[in-house]
Design a protein around this motif. Structure first.
Motif, PDB file in Angstrom:
ATOM      1  N   HIS A   1     -26.110   6.840  -9.739  1.00 23.96           N
ATOM      2  CA  HIS A   1     -25.323   8.061  -9.942  1.00 23.96           C
ATOM      3  C   HIS A   1     -25.058   8.271 -11.426  1.00 23.96           C
ATOM      4  O   HIS A   1     -24.949   7.318 -12.195  1.00 23.96           O
TER       5      HIS A   1
ATOM      6  N   GLN B   1     -20.288   5.280 -10.237  1.00 26.20           N
ATOM      7  CA  GLN B   1     -19.570   5.092  -8.968  1.00 26.20           C
ATOM      8  C   GLN B   1     -19.404   3.615  -8.605  1.00 26.20           C
ATOM      9  O   GLN B   1     -20.020   3.101  -7.662  1.00 26.20           O
ATOM     10  N   PHE B   2     -18.545   2.948  -9.342  1.00 22.88           N
ATOM     11  CA  PHE B   2     -18.234   1.544  -9.035  1.00 22.88           C
ATOM     12  C   PHE B   2     -16.848   1.425  -8.418  1.00 22.88           C
ATOM     13  O   PHE B   2     -16.035   2.348  -8.501  1.00 22.88           O
ATOM     14  N   LEU B   3     -16.588   0.265  -7.840  1.00 25.90           N
ATOM     15  CA  LEU B   3     -15.233  -0.074  -7.414  1.00 25.90           C
ATOM     16  C   LEU B   3     -14.608  -0.884  -8.537  1.00 25.90           C
ATOM     17  O   LEU B   3     -15.008  -2.026  -8.782  1.00 25.90           O
TER      18      LEU B   3
ATOM     19  N   LEU C   1     -22.623  -4.809  -3.429  1.00 27.92           N
ATOM     20  CA  LEU C   1     -21.877  -3.997  -2.454  1.00 27.92           C
ATOM     21  C   LEU C   1     -22.740  -3.449  -1.295  1.00 27.92           C
ATOM     22  O   LEU C   1     -22.323  -3.515  -0.129  1.00 27.92           O
TER      23      LEU C   1
END
Lengths: 301, 223
Positions: B84, B88-90, B101
């Motif tokens: 992306h 878009q990471f946590l 993930l």
């Protein structure tokens, strides 16, 4: 039937990795635990109230069904004659298992709570009481009244229904109120957990989005939240139930003349009843969080 | 792999993409270019079902995306690696867990040695315990690429994968994608960097698609 059970066991089986993908929910989770503890504490008291009311209703109903009293008020010279006449009538009345005149000592005991000990009964115009035990079929109260008025005009039949029936009814209603309170507490807990779960889901909208983008199923995401809220609720409910049971145990023990409140505790196997509260709270949390999670997830792509 | 048939996408009353037809064959390498706001990201999102076409049909792995259940969409996304634009990471998880993930959510354990190899391949092994906010733009892009390939997907979609990095780093990232293409992966890269496209085309037979006036066309020598 198997699918819901499998869902439930999957939640309790735990998944350390899945739990980590959702960040800690901080204050929301702590408040959930605290509220569950408070609700469980109140539920223990509602349950104790309901069970005590049940015991009271049973006791009163049983007494209502099996006993009656005849009170003889007559001049001193006629008291013995009328008493004998009444006992004779009762002997021949169908439905009466036994009847006996209370002794002066028994009457003194009955009056002690009102007049205190050392009552000189002989100086007071105390009526003679006759205790009646009925058979299972009972007796014809109206017929007995007519016979008594003809043969012992000072005798008055009291079949206890005047005061025992409304009391038994009140105790029954109290038991119902206790049960309704438990249901309302469960509903309030479900509402509270739904709100907390919705807040946690909203706060983690970005996390959920990322999880969906990397291929997580709704079940996987929902389970992470469901497990967290179920565990918090269960923990809180265990603590609240434990404290509630301790508080009930510390109440004064039931005394025959102690009235209703001293009988509020649990007795015998009924101590197991409050242990149902934590699993029930866990089930409520499981269902409420699951519904909230899937409703939120359906709104995301 | 991915097939668009006269696809349109409208948003807020205006049409962003119109009459788009596109086929990404297995093992192919495509660039998608066009000015900012032309619809490159929208087209990428249509490929993995984050957006649904308002007209036409998008087939991914021979299934109409619109007809897929939510679980079906999840299963499809496990076969598509996406880099992306904003990674878009946590942010609460360390880099290694972010990269792993896709495996985690599919219920598989990441093999520690494989994960270490992958992080070494993208040059991030020493940073595996760092959290995403502690990484530079280039490091985040490489980590996003590592996450996109960890499931060994059939298709890799990259949305401006070199947008936040310098030329040297962008070349390194492109080498990684070229290497994956040589391993048989289908690649689609959205970028507005024409120099990057030219330098890559000299190494791999890539087709260049351009979005102009809401429509998709094959770019030629005018690049």
């Amino acid at each position: 039937m198997r699918a819901p059970f499998a869902r439930l066991t999957a939640v309790f089986a735990g998944d350390r990795q899945a739990d980590r993908v959702v960040p800690p929910t901080g204050i929301i989770a702590r408040l959930t635990g605290f509220t569950a503890a408070a609700m469980a504490f109140l539920a223990v008291f509602a349950l104790a109230l309901s069970l005590a009311s049940g015991r009271l209703a049973e006791r009163w109903s049983s007494a209502l069904a099996n006993s009656a009293t005849i009170r003889i008020s007559a001049p001193a010279g006629q008291m013995e004659t009328q008493t004998r006449a009444v006992l004779r009538i009762l002997k021949t009345t169908p439905g009466i298992a036994s009847a006996r005149a209370l002794t002066r000592e028994e009457e003194r005991k009955l009056l002690t709570p009102w007049f205190g000990p050392g009552l000189a009964l002989d100086n007071l115009p105390i009526p003679q009481l006759i205790d009646i035990r009925e058979t299972g079929t009972g007796f014809d109260a109206e017929g007995l009244r007519q016979r008594l008025s003809a043969e012992a005009p000072g005798a008055l039949l009291d079949d206890h229904s005047r005061w025992r029936r409304p009391l038994a009814l009140a105790a029954d209603r109290l038991r119902l109120l206790g049960l309704i309170s438990i249901v309302l507490l469960a509903g309030a807990m479900a509402a509270m957990i739904t709100l907390a779960a919705n807040a946690a889901l909203a706060a983690n909208a970005q996390v959920i989005r990322v999880l969906r983008l990397v291929g997580a199923r709704d079940t996987y995401i929902a389970r992470a939240f469901v497990r967290r809220f179920t565990a918090r609720t269960l923990g809180g409910a265990v603590a609240g139930t434990g404290l509630g049971m301790l508080a009930v145990a510390l109440m004064p023990s039931a005394q025959p003349d102690g009235g209703f409140l001293t009988g509020l505790g649990f007795t015998g196997i009924r101590w197991l009843w409050p242990l149902m509260i934590p699993p029930l709270a866990g089930l409520v949390a499981f269902a409420a969080t699951r519904v909230a999670a899937f409703r939120t997830l359906k709104g995301l792509s | 792999m991915i097939d668009f048939q006269k696809v349109a996408y409208s948003y807020g009353g205006g049409e962003l993409l119109s009459e788009v037809s596109l086929t990404l064959a297995p093992g192919s390498f495509h660039f998608l270019t066009g000015p900012s706001g032309s619809g490159k990201t929208t087209l990428i999102k249509l490929c993995y079902g984050e957006l649904l076409a308002t007209a036409g049909r998008v087939n991914v792995f021979d299934a109409d995306v619109r007809s897929l259940s939510r679980d079906g969409v999840a299963a499809m996304r496990r076969r598509i690696g996406v880099v992306h634009q904003d990674c878009q990471f946590l942010d609460h998880l360390p880099l290694a867990e972010n990269v792993a993930l896709p495996l985690t959510v599919s219920g598989r354990d990441a093999d520690a040695a494989d994960l270490a190899d992958l992080l070494t391949w993208v040059g991030l092994k020493p940073l595996s315990a760092q959290r995403p906010p502690e990484l530079s733009g280039g490091e985040r892009q490489r980590a996003a690429l590592a996450r996109a390939v960890i499931m060994s997907p059939d298709v890799i979609l990259a949305d401006e994968p070199t947008g936040n990095v310098d030329w040297e780093m962008s070349q390194r990232l492109m080498q990684l994608l070229i290497e994956l293409n040589r391993m048989g992966k289908t690649i689609l890269i959205a970028t507005h960097d024409l120099n990057l496209i030219r330098s890559t085309k000299s190494q791999v037979p890539a087709r260049v698609l351009r979005i102009r006036n809401r429509r998709l066309q094959l770019a030629g020598s005018d690049l």
